[in-house]
Design a protein around this motif. Structure first.
Motif, PDB file in Angstrom:
ATOM      1  N   THR A 188     105.461   5.122  56.492  1.00 40.57           N
ATOM      2  CA  THR A 188     105.084   3.772  55.705  1.00 40.57           C
ATOM      3  C   THR A 188     104.429   4.372  54.451  1.00 40.57           C
ATOM      4  O   THR A 188     103.865   5.238  54.236  1.00 40.57           O
ATOM      5  CB  THR A 188     104.091   2.936  56.274  1.00 40.57           C
ATOM      6  N   THR A 189     104.486   3.312  53.434  1.00 39.89           N
ATOM      7  CA  THR A 189     103.991   3.606  51.950  1.00 39.89           C
ATOM      8  C   THR A 189     102.539   3.800  52.176  1.00 39.89           C
ATOM      9  O   THR A 189     101.821   4.842  51.523  1.00 39.89           O
ATOM     10  CB  THR A 189     104.277   2.630  50.866  1.00 39.89           C
ATOM     11  N   ALA A 190     101.688   3.220  53.031  1.00 40.62           N
ATOM     12  CA  ALA A 190     100.364   3.251  53.147  1.00 40.62           C
ATOM     13  C   ALA A 190     100.075   4.837  53.897  1.00 40.62           C
ATOM     14  O   ALA A 190      99.143   5.293  53.429  1.00 40.62           O
ATOM     15  CB  ALA A 190      99.896   2.335  54.091  1.00 40.62           C
ATOM     16  N   GLU A 191     100.816   5.128  54.476  1.00 40.03           N
ATOM     17  CA  GLU A 191     100.642   6.544  55.226  1.00 40.03           C
ATOM     18  C   GLU A 191     100.892   7.541  54.164  1.00 40.03           C
ATOM     19  O   GLU A 191     100.287   8.719  53.991  1.00 40.03           O
ATOM     20  CB  GLU A 191     101.723   6.755  56.482  1.00 40.03           C
ATOM     21  N   ILE A 192     101.905   7.439  53.378  1.00 36.81           N
ATOM     22  CA  ILE A 192     102.375   8.382  52.224  1.00 36.81           C
ATOM     23  C   ILE A 192     101.146   8.380  51.325  1.00 36.81           C
ATOM     24  O   ILE A 192     100.635   9.526  51.136  1.00 36.81           O
ATOM     25  CB  ILE A 192     103.436   7.955  51.492  1.00 36.81           C
ATOM     26  N   MET A 193     100.482   7.200  50.888  1.00 37.38           N
ATOM     27  CA  MET A 193      99.464   7.240  49.904  1.00 37.38           C
ATOM     28  C   MET A 193      98.250   7.628  50.715  1.00 37.38           C
ATOM     29  O   MET A 193      97.493   8.522  49.875  1.00 37.38           O
ATOM     30  CB  MET A 193      99.075   5.661  49.602  1.00 37.38           C
ATOM     31  N   GLN A 194      98.019   7.549  51.806  1.00 39.85           N
ATOM     32  CA  GLN A 194      96.856   8.381  52.606  1.00 39.85           C
ATOM     33  C   GLN A 194      97.056   9.861  52.731  1.00 39.85           C
ATOM     34  O   GLN A 194      96.081  10.436  52.300  1.00 39.85           O
ATOM     35  CB  GLN A 194      96.569   7.593  53.737  1.00 39.85           C
ATOM     36  N   ALA A 195      98.100  10.161  52.990  1.00 41.36           N
ATOM     37  CA  ALA A 195      98.342  11.591  53.145  1.00 41.36           C
ATOM     38  C   ALA A 195      98.217  12.318  51.571  1.00 41.36           C
ATOM     39  O   ALA A 195      97.647  13.601  51.744  1.00 41.36           O
ATOM     40  CB  ALA A 195      99.902  11.753  53.677  1.00 41.36           C
ATOM     41  N   PHE A 196      98.877  11.916  50.588  1.00 41.97           N
ATOM     42  CA  PHE A 196      98.710  12.443  49.372  1.00 41.97           C
ATOM     43  C   PHE A 196      97.542  11.999  48.398  1.00 41.97           C
ATOM     44  O   PHE A 196      97.382  12.408  47.364  1.00 41.97           O
ATOM     45  CB  PHE A 196      99.931  12.458  48.527  1.00 41.97           C
ATOM     46  N   LYS A 197      96.749  10.922  49.436  1.00 41.29           N
ATOM     47  CA  LYS A 197      95.509  10.847  48.200  1.00 41.29           C
ATOM     48  C   LYS A 197      95.814   9.953  47.056  1.00 41.29           C
ATOM     49  O   LYS A 197      95.285  10.268  46.211  1.00 41.29           O
ATOM     50  CB  LYS A 197      94.524  11.818  48.024  1.00 41.29           C
ATOM     51  N   ILE A 198      96.981   9.065  47.259  1.00 40.19           N
ATOM     52  CA  ILE A 198      97.258   8.317  45.937  1.00 40.19           C
ATOM     53  C   ILE A 198      96.664   6.744  46.120  1.00 40.19           C
ATOM     54  O   ILE A 198      96.545   6.082  47.079  1.00 40.19           O
ATOM     55  CB  ILE A 198      98.818   8.084  46.124  1.00 40.19           C
ATOM     56  N   PRO A 199      95.967   6.494  44.920  1.00 43.80           N
ATOM     57  CA  PRO A 199      94.833   5.372  45.035  1.00 43.80           C
ATOM     58  C   PRO A 199      95.616   3.874  45.196  1.00 43.80           C
ATOM     59  O   PRO A 199      95.004   3.025  45.596  1.00 43.80           O
ATOM     60  CB  PRO A 199      94.201   5.501  43.967  1.00 43.80           C
ATOM     61  N   SER A 200      96.793   3.856  44.722  1.00 44.14           N
ATOM     62  CA  SER A 200      97.265   2.421  44.597  1.00 44.14           C
ATOM     63  C   SER A 200      98.965   2.527  44.842  1.00 44.14           C
ATOM     64  O   SER A 200      99.674   3.631  44.443  1.00 44.14           O
ATOM     65  CB  SER A 200      97.039   1.884  43.293  1.00 44.14           C
ATOM     66  N   ARG A 201      99.447   1.580  45.199  1.00 41.24           N
ATOM     67  CA  ARG A 201     100.899   1.304  45.162  1.00 41.24           C
ATOM     68  C   ARG A 201     101.713   1.790  43.897  1.00 41.24           C
ATOM     69  O   ARG A 201     102.688   2.238  43.913  1.00 41.24           O
ATOM     70  CB  ARG A 201     101.372   0.030  45.886  1.00 41.24           C
ATOM     71  N   GLY A 202     101.096   1.118  42.680  1.00 42.97           N
ATOM     72  CA  GLY A 202     101.517   1.246  41.464  1.00 42.97           C
ATOM     73  C   GLY A 202     101.766   2.667  41.198  1.00 42.97           C
ATOM     74  O   GLY A 202     102.553   3.087  40.540  1.00 42.97           O
ATOM     75  N   THR A 203     100.618   3.547  41.425  1.00 41.28           N
ATOM     76  CA  THR A 203     100.773   5.018  41.095  1.00 41.28           C
ATOM     77  C   THR A 203     101.806   5.697  42.080  1.00 41.28           C
ATOM     78  O   THR A 203     102.516   6.440  41.632  1.00 41.28           O
ATOM     79  CB  THR A 203      99.179   5.738  41.542  1.00 41.28           C
ATOM     80  N   LEU A 204     101.837   5.231  43.224  1.00 42.51           N
ATOM     81  CA  LEU A 204     102.968   5.650  44.277  1.00 42.51           C
ATOM     82  C   LEU A 204     104.302   5.648  43.457  1.00 42.51           C
ATOM     83  O   LEU A 204     104.992   6.346  43.433  1.00 42.51           O
ATOM     84  CB  LEU A 204     102.995   5.143  45.536  1.00 42.51           C
ATOM     85  N   TYR A 205     104.675   4.420  43.000  1.00 42.60           N
ATOM     86  CA  TYR A 205     105.947   3.942  42.596  1.00 42.60           C
ATOM     87  C   TYR A 205     105.961   4.599  41.166  1.00 42.60           C
ATOM     88  O   TYR A 205     107.297   4.962  40.941  1.00 42.60           O
ATOM     89  CB  TYR A 205     106.127   2.696  42.172  1.00 42.60           C
ATOM     90  N   ARG A 206     105.080   5.195  40.415  1.00 44.75           N
ATOM     91  CA  ARG A 206     105.054   5.771  39.195  1.00 44.75           C
ATOM     92  C   ARG A 206     105.549   7.184  39.444  1.00 44.75           C
ATOM     93  O   ARG A 206     106.513   7.707  38.918  1.00 44.75           O
ATOM     94  CB  ARG A 206     103.780   5.660  38.153  1.00 44.75           C
ATOM     95  N   ILE A 207     105.075   7.670  40.533  1.00 41.43           N
ATOM     96  CA  ILE A 207     105.221   9.139  41.074  1.00 41.43           C
ATOM     97  C   ILE A 207     106.731   9.142  41.334  1.00 41.43           C
ATOM     98  O   ILE A 207     107.477  10.047  40.923  1.00 41.43           O
ATOM     99  CB  ILE A 207     104.516   9.550  42.112  1.00 41.43           C
TER     100      ILE A 207
END
Length: 198
Positions: A164-183
């Motif tokens: 899930t996006t939440a799991e990806i964010m947690q695994a890579f220490k990404i603070p927000s969904r917006g940052t994830l989508y920018r990456i």
């Protein structure tokens, strides 16, 4: 009545020099603070303002005991003028109960206003110059070096659809969904292909 005020920045600093000067000048009632000039709250200065009455004069060893900047000092003097209280410095030619002292303070006011205007003009000129060169200010575009290094790993994890996006964010220490989508966008994933996943 003359009321004294003395201040040092830390508990370790000594008030003796200021107190000696105020006592020598015949000031009987003195308020003291041990607090940085940068702080807006100076407890004993506030007590002094409650204590002083119309017609009184506040006496300081030097003007910088009242505030760190010219703007702070001018605001304080303006407040005193509204209360009918004068200000006197023992080491500078300031005594607002005299015409000359008032003139000096007015000159300070003019210089401070000029300083603010010059600063505004420089800021505007800098922004205009940057716009002409295509720079609009704000946060620089692109990823930080930290995210630049992991963008391909994040892309693989996202496209595998095993997390899930939440799991990806947690695994890579990404603070927000917006940052994830920018990456992901920087890594080559089409924005339109982003799907909402819990």
């Amino acid at each position: 009545m003359e009321v004294g005020y003395a201040r040092v920045s830390t508990q370790e600093q000594n008030l003796d020099l200021q107190l000696d000067a105020l006592n020598k000048a015949g000031v009987k009632k003195i308020f003291t603070d041990k607090v940085s000039g940068a702080k807006s709250q100076k407890p004993q200065l506030e007590e002094l303002l409650k204590y002083a009455r119309k017609g009184d004069t506040i006496v300081v060893w030097r003007l910088d005991r009242l505030g760190r900047t010219t703007v702070q000092l001018i605001q304080f003097v303006e407040e005193l003028q509204k209360l009918g209280i004068s200000l006197k410095s023992l080491t500078e030619p300031i005594d607002t109960s005299t015409a000359t002292g008032t003139l000096v303070v007015q000159i300070f006011c003019v210089l401070a206003e000029h300083e603010r205007n010059v600063l505004r003009e420089r800021t505007r000129a800098g922004l205009n110059s940057a716009r002409i060169r295509g720079r609009t200010g704000g946060r620089p575009k692109g990823l930080s070096p930290k995210y630049e290094k992991i963008k391909d790993l994040v892309k693989n994890a996202y496209e595998s659809k095993g997390s899930t996006t939440a799991e990806i964010m947690q695994a890579f220490k990404i603070p927000s969904r917006g940052t994830l989508y920018r990456i992901l966008e920087t890594a080559g994933v089409e924005v339109t292909s982003f799907v909402k996943r819990k």
